[in-house]
Write a protein that holds these residues in place. Structure first.
Motif, PDB file in Angstrom:
ATOM      1  N   GLY A   1      47.694  64.522 -41.810  1.00 10.00           N
ATOM      2  CA  GLY A   1      48.869  65.250 -41.392  1.00 10.00           C
ATOM      3  C   GLY A   1      48.728  66.049 -40.326  1.00 10.00           C
ATOM      4  N   GLY A   2      48.930  67.369 -40.231  1.00 12.45           N
ATOM      5  CA  GLY A   2      48.845  68.446 -39.195  1.00 12.45           C
ATOM      6  C   GLY A   2      48.622  69.867 -39.698  1.00 12.45           C
ATOM      7  N   VAL A   3      49.214  70.549 -39.005  1.00 12.12           N
ATOM      8  CA  VAL A   3      48.815  71.936 -39.189  1.00 12.12           C
ATOM      9  C   VAL A   3      50.249  72.708 -39.501  1.00 12.12           C
ATOM     10  N   LEU A   4      50.581  73.411 -40.518  1.00  9.99           N
ATOM     11  CA  LEU A   4      51.688  74.081 -40.597  1.00  9.99           C
ATOM     12  C   LEU A   4      51.619  75.234 -39.580  1.00  9.99           C
ATOM     13  N   GLU A   5      52.805  75.116 -38.604  1.00 10.25           N
ATOM     14  CA  GLU A   5      52.723  76.075 -37.813  1.00 10.25           C
ATOM     15  C   GLU A   5      53.488  77.199 -37.909  1.00 10.25           C
ATOM     16  N   PRO A   6      53.271  78.560 -37.314  1.00 12.90           N
ATOM     17  CA  PRO A   6      54.051  79.663 -37.685  1.00 12.90           C
ATOM     18  C   PRO A   6      55.470  79.371 -36.716  1.00 12.90           C
ATOM     19  N   VAL A   7      56.425  80.263 -37.105  1.00 16.68           N
ATOM     20  CA  VAL A   7      57.441  80.114 -36.233  1.00 16.68           C
ATOM     21  C   VAL A   7      57.815  81.336 -35.191  1.00 16.68           C
TER      22      VAL A   7
ATOM     23  N   PHE B   1      50.854  84.533 -44.021  1.00 16.49           N
ATOM     24  CA  PHE B   1      51.525  84.360 -42.832  1.00 16.49           C
ATOM     25  C   PHE B   1      51.439  85.779 -42.236  1.00 16.49           C
ATOM     26  N   GLY B   2      51.119  85.920 -40.891  1.00 13.78           N
ATOM     27  CA  GLY B   2      51.182  87.211 -40.410  1.00 13.78           C
ATOM     28  C   GLY B   2      50.040  87.601 -39.384  1.00 13.78           C
ATOM     29  N   ASP B   3      50.158  88.831 -38.682  1.00 16.94           N
ATOM     30  CA  ASP B   3      49.234  89.010 -37.673  1.00 16.94           C
ATOM     31  C   ASP B   3      48.403  90.395 -38.133  1.00 16.94           C
ATOM     32  N   VAL B   4      49.366  91.224 -38.537  1.00 15.74           N
ATOM     33  CA  VAL B   4      48.884  92.606 -39.114  1.00 15.74           C
ATOM     34  C   VAL B   4      49.043  92.719 -40.718  1.00 15.74           C
TER      35      VAL B   4
ATOM     36  N   THR C   1      51.821  85.371 -34.316  1.00 12.55           N
ATOM     37  CA  THR C   1      51.721  85.396 -35.846  1.00 12.55           C
ATOM     38  C   THR C   1      50.723  84.074 -36.006  1.00 12.55           C
ATOM     39  N   VAL C   2      49.968  84.202 -37.175  1.00 13.69           N
ATOM     40  CA  VAL C   2      49.135  82.999 -37.728  1.00 13.69           C
ATOM     41  C   VAL C   2      49.627  82.553 -39.059  1.00 13.69           C
ATOM     42  N   ASN C   3      49.472  81.521 -39.249  1.00 13.59           N
ATOM     43  CA  ASN C   3      49.740  80.949 -40.603  1.00 13.59           C
ATOM     44  C   ASN C   3      48.188  81.212 -41.189  1.00 13.59           C
ATOM     45  N   GLY C   4      48.085  81.878 -42.164  1.00 10.17           N
ATOM     46  CA  GLY C   4      46.530  82.628 -42.677  1.00 10.17           C
ATOM     47  C   GLY C   4      45.833  81.569 -43.497  1.00 10.17           C
TER      48      GLY C   4
ATOM     49  N   ARG D   1      51.899  88.332 -45.178  1.00  9.46           N
ATOM     50  CA  ARG D   1      52.879  88.122 -46.328  1.00  9.46           C
ATOM     51  C   ARG D   1      52.830  86.846 -46.508  1.00  9.46           C
ATOM     52  N   ILE D   2      53.672  86.344 -47.547  1.00 12.50           N
ATOM     53  CA  ILE D   2      53.677  85.086 -48.071  1.00 12.50           C
ATOM     54  C   ILE D   2      54.761  84.063 -47.546  1.00 12.50           C
ATOM     55  N   ALA D   3      54.351  82.831 -46.985  1.00 12.96           N
ATOM     56  CA  ALA D   3      55.124  81.888 -46.427  1.00 12.96           C
ATOM     57  C   ALA D   3      55.231  80.649 -47.206  1.00 12.96           C
ATOM     58  N   LEU D   4      56.374  80.252 -47.470  1.00  8.87           N
ATOM     59  CA  LEU D   4      56.700  78.991 -48.392  1.00  8.87           C
ATOM     60  C   LEU D   4      57.272  78.012 -47.365  1.00  8.87           C
ATOM     61  N   TYR D   5      56.715  76.779 -47.480  1.00 12.13           N
ATOM     62  CA  TYR D   5      57.275  75.719 -46.705  1.00 12.13           C
ATOM     63  C   TYR D   5      57.425  74.617 -47.519  1.00 12.13           C
TER      64      TYR D   5
END
Length: 194
Positions: A38-44, A70-73, A48-51, A76-80
């Motif tokens: 597939g690929g990589v889940l990208e941040p929006v 998900f985050g940089d500092v 930020t990075v998808n952690g 947090r939790i990201a749902l796709y």
């Protein structure tokens, strides 16, 4: 890697560390005989990075839900939400069911998301480890928080554990019972809460 199967569709997610953490996936539409990278889940959000550290479940009806950091500092939790179409996966999101990272006297960050889908009841369950530390990055504690999505609304958080945990896992058993497991470092035991 985290794997979920729904009929002939199989989706595998794993964390990929290439200078920054990312979540990558592969999918199969023939029961695992052939695979498409597939690929990589990208941040929006810029910066930020998808952690990585993903988990995934199948909602039924061909849809999947992936939870990642998900985050940089702090994180947090990201749902796709994803659906296998043709040879690939079409992703939407992320959405953020858990409050953003807060830093004042203490910082809160989230880690190791665990997600479970209950296709029969149309619910989504999320367990996360919440870490708290001061602005000098001095560790304070980790505890397990629980959320669920039903009727179009997120409910929670519900704090489940003492403040000495490592990891968590949420599952739905065949009878629809929701179980959350974690390792309690103080007692050196695995704990299960229903």
């Amino acid at each position: 890697p985290r794997t979920v199967v729904s009929g002939d569709q199989t989706l595998v997610l794993w964390g990929l560390e290439t200078g920054a953490h990312r979540t990558q996936w592969k999918n199969s539409t023939d029961g695992g005989r052939t695979w498409q990278l597939g690929g990589v889940l990208e941040p929006v959000e810029f910066g930020t990075v998808n952690g990585g550290f993903p988990d995934v479940c199948a909602t039924g009806g061909g849809e999947f839900v992936a939870a990642t950091l998900f985050g940089d500092v702090g994180y947090r939790i990201a749902l796709y939400r994803g659906r296998i179409e043709g040879d690939g996966v079409q992703w939407t999101g992320p959405s953020f069911p858990v409050e953003s990272v807060i830093c004042s006297a203490l910082c809160r960050s989230y880690g190791l998301p665990s997600v479970a889908c209950d296709a029969e009841r149309g619910r989504l369950y999320l367990a996360v480890v919440r870490s708290e530390y001061d602005v000098y990055d001095t560790y304070q504690y980790d505890d397990v928080w629980f959320f669920y999505f039903a009727d179009g609304v997120w409910h929670g958080p519900q704090e489940l554990s003492d403040k000495t945990v490592q990891g968590s896992k949420v599952v739905v058993d065949p009878d629809g019972n929701v179980l959350v497991f974690w390792h309690d470092l103080a007692t050196r035991r695995m704990i299960c809460r229903r």
